[in-house]
Write an enzyme that holds these catalytic residues in place. Sequence first.
Site, PDB file in Angstrom:
ATOM      1  N   GLN A 178       0.811  -1.224   0.000  1.00 37.87           N
ATOM      2  CA  GLN A 178       0.000   0.000   0.000  1.00 37.87           C
ATOM      3  C   GLN A 178       0.843   1.273   0.000  1.00 37.87           C
ATOM      4  O   GLN A 178       0.373   2.321  -0.417  1.00 37.87           O
ATOM      5  CB  GLN A 178      -0.949   0.012   1.208  1.00 37.87           C
ATOM      6  CG  GLN A 178      -2.058  -1.016   1.127  1.00 37.87           C
ATOM      7  CD  GLN A 178      -3.065  -0.763  -0.004  1.00 37.87           C
ATOM      8  OE1 GLN A 178      -3.160   0.328  -0.543  1.00 37.87           O
ATOM      9  NE2 GLN A 178      -3.811  -1.795  -0.361  1.00 37.87           N
ATOM     10  N   THR A 236       8.593 -17.992 -17.067  1.00 38.12           N
ATOM     11  CA  THR A 236       8.876 -16.972 -18.087  1.00 38.12           C
ATOM     12  C   THR A 236       8.369 -15.610 -17.632  1.00 38.12           C
ATOM     13  O   THR A 236       7.233 -15.495 -17.176  1.00 38.12           O
ATOM     14  CB  THR A 236       8.189 -17.373 -19.420  1.00 38.12           C
ATOM     15  OG1 THR A 236       8.690 -18.668 -19.783  1.00 38.12           O
ATOM     16  CG2 THR A 236       8.477 -16.372 -20.526  1.00 38.12           C
ATOM     17  N   CYS A 324     -18.161 -10.570   5.864  1.00 37.09           N
ATOM     18  CA  CYS A 324     -19.186 -11.539   6.230  1.00 37.09           C
ATOM     19  C   CYS A 324     -18.489 -12.835   6.643  1.00 37.09           C
ATOM     20  O   CYS A 324     -17.868 -13.506   5.830  1.00 37.09           O
ATOM     21  CB  CYS A 324     -20.088 -11.772   5.040  1.00 37.09           C
ATOM     22  SG  CYS A 324     -21.653 -12.447   5.512  1.00 37.09           S
TER      23      CYS A 324
HETATM   24  N1  PLP Z   1      -0.507  -6.659   1.168  1.00 35.54           N
HETATM   25  C1  PLP Z   1      -1.316  -5.598   1.317  1.00 35.54           C
HETATM   26  C2  PLP Z   1      -1.053  -4.621   2.420  1.00 35.54           C
HETATM   27  C3  PLP Z   1      -2.410  -5.415   0.465  1.00 35.54           C
HETATM   28  O1  PLP Z   1      -3.214  -4.363   0.625  1.00 35.54           O
HETATM   29  C4  PLP Z   1      -2.626  -6.371  -0.564  1.00 35.54           C
HETATM   30  C5  PLP Z   1      -3.784  -6.245  -1.456  1.00 35.54           C
HETATM   31  O2  PLP Z   1      -4.801  -5.659  -1.112  1.00 35.54           O
HETATM   32  C6  PLP Z   1      -1.729  -7.452  -0.694  1.00 35.54           C
HETATM   33  C7  PLP Z   1      -0.683  -7.560   0.206  1.00 35.54           C
HETATM   34  C8  PLP Z   1      -1.897  -8.473  -1.756  1.00 35.54           C
HETATM   35  O3  PLP Z   1      -1.480  -7.973  -3.015  1.00 35.54           O
HETATM   36  P1  PLP Z   1      -1.920  -8.724  -4.363  1.00 35.54           P
HETATM   37  O4  PLP Z   1      -3.363  -8.420  -4.565  1.00 35.54           O
HETATM   38  O5  PLP Z   1      -1.077  -8.119  -5.433  1.00 35.54           O
HETATM   39  O6  PLP Z   1      -1.652 -10.158  -4.174  1.00 35.54           O
END
Ligand code: PLP
Length: 384
Positions: A178, A236, A324
């Site tokens: 993030q 790849t 949920c």
């Molecule tokens: N880590 C954090 C803090 C995330 O917000 C997210 C996705 O929302 C992920 C990991 C996972 O990333 P990805 O969707 O690319 O697998």
Amino acid sequence: MKVVYLDNNATTMVAPEVVEAMLPMFSDYYGNASSMHTFGGQVGSMLAKARESVAELIGAHPEEVVFTSCGTESDSTAFVAATESQPEKRHVITTKVEHSAVLALGHQLEAKGYDVTWLDVDEKGRLDMAQLADSMRKDTALVSIMYANNETGTIFPIPEIAQMVKERGILLHVDAVQATGKIPYDLSKLPIDYLAISGHKLHAPKGIGVLFVRRGARFRPFLRGGHQENGRRAGTENSPYIVGLGKACELARQYFDYEQQRVAELRDRLQAGLLAAIPDSIVNGDLEHRLPNTLSIAFKYVEGEAILLRLDRLGICASSGSACTSGSLEPSHVLRAMGVPFTYAHGSIRFSLSRYTTQEEVDYVIKEMPGIIAGLRAISPFRG
Ligand code: PLP
């Protein structure tokens, strides 16, 4: 109906410049970067350029950038690298507010007999640094702490954490999915061993990620097979998406000031407008250390899902802080760890903006929300 997209922490629009950079990769430059011929070699050079662009954004050396398929794969790879390279160490430290991509890895290690310390957060979502210091042991294989929280935007003090972890000679993994592209950080100055990035959070497509692996850091691959990515990730290379991510990182550098100022201003306008117009509303998270694009706001006596449905009818996309679970709505693990009171946690909504968000869109939400909340409160089962 016009879509007002305020769910950028879930995923972002692919920037038009990124699409433009990717298109020729499907039609003209479709060679395999590992091939001996010039046609494949051209693609290899394009990947090298993209790798440099990613490295430049985060202050890394290009050879420290390993392309993966997503943030989840990057997190998994870091855990495999740290635990399989130190099988004698059976303790891992992480936090209670990580994304499920890391929470699941902690639970998997517990099932294998590892001791996992789950660090607490306070009511603003802040870590207790003394608890971190006390938790580190001789048999700690890895500390894994996110840079910024996906729900509240709370930013953890990674420079301080990195220093503390390094002093004890323990490996550190940071989930920067993030944070990357939203706040600057410089890995040439931060002693972090592994760091995860996901393309689709910064205007590249879904299905491309990066794991930064510091030169000399212990490593074991998660995906085994061919020798791509210097033997660190078999398969790849996804050349169109890698080129797209390279372009997205270039744009992120260009837009940094804009993200810090204009996006934060719009977020603050939204926050102030909602707090002023809606009684019994509070903001979740650490307001002083927060991603510039994120607002997690809670409205007493209403259900987040109900708010989302009404917003959806107006074309407004956001997310709720509840999920949920077995038929009932449970506040998210993040809000529960923060101890947000039940009557607020249920009515938590996350708005996450981007460089494409306009003031008109923000004002539309400020105009519509009070009526939505008043309407739901009038029929709320939570209310006395
Ligand atoms: N880590 C954090 C803090 C995330 O917000 C997210 C996705 O929302 C992920 C990991 C996972 O990333 P990805 O969707 O690319 O697998």
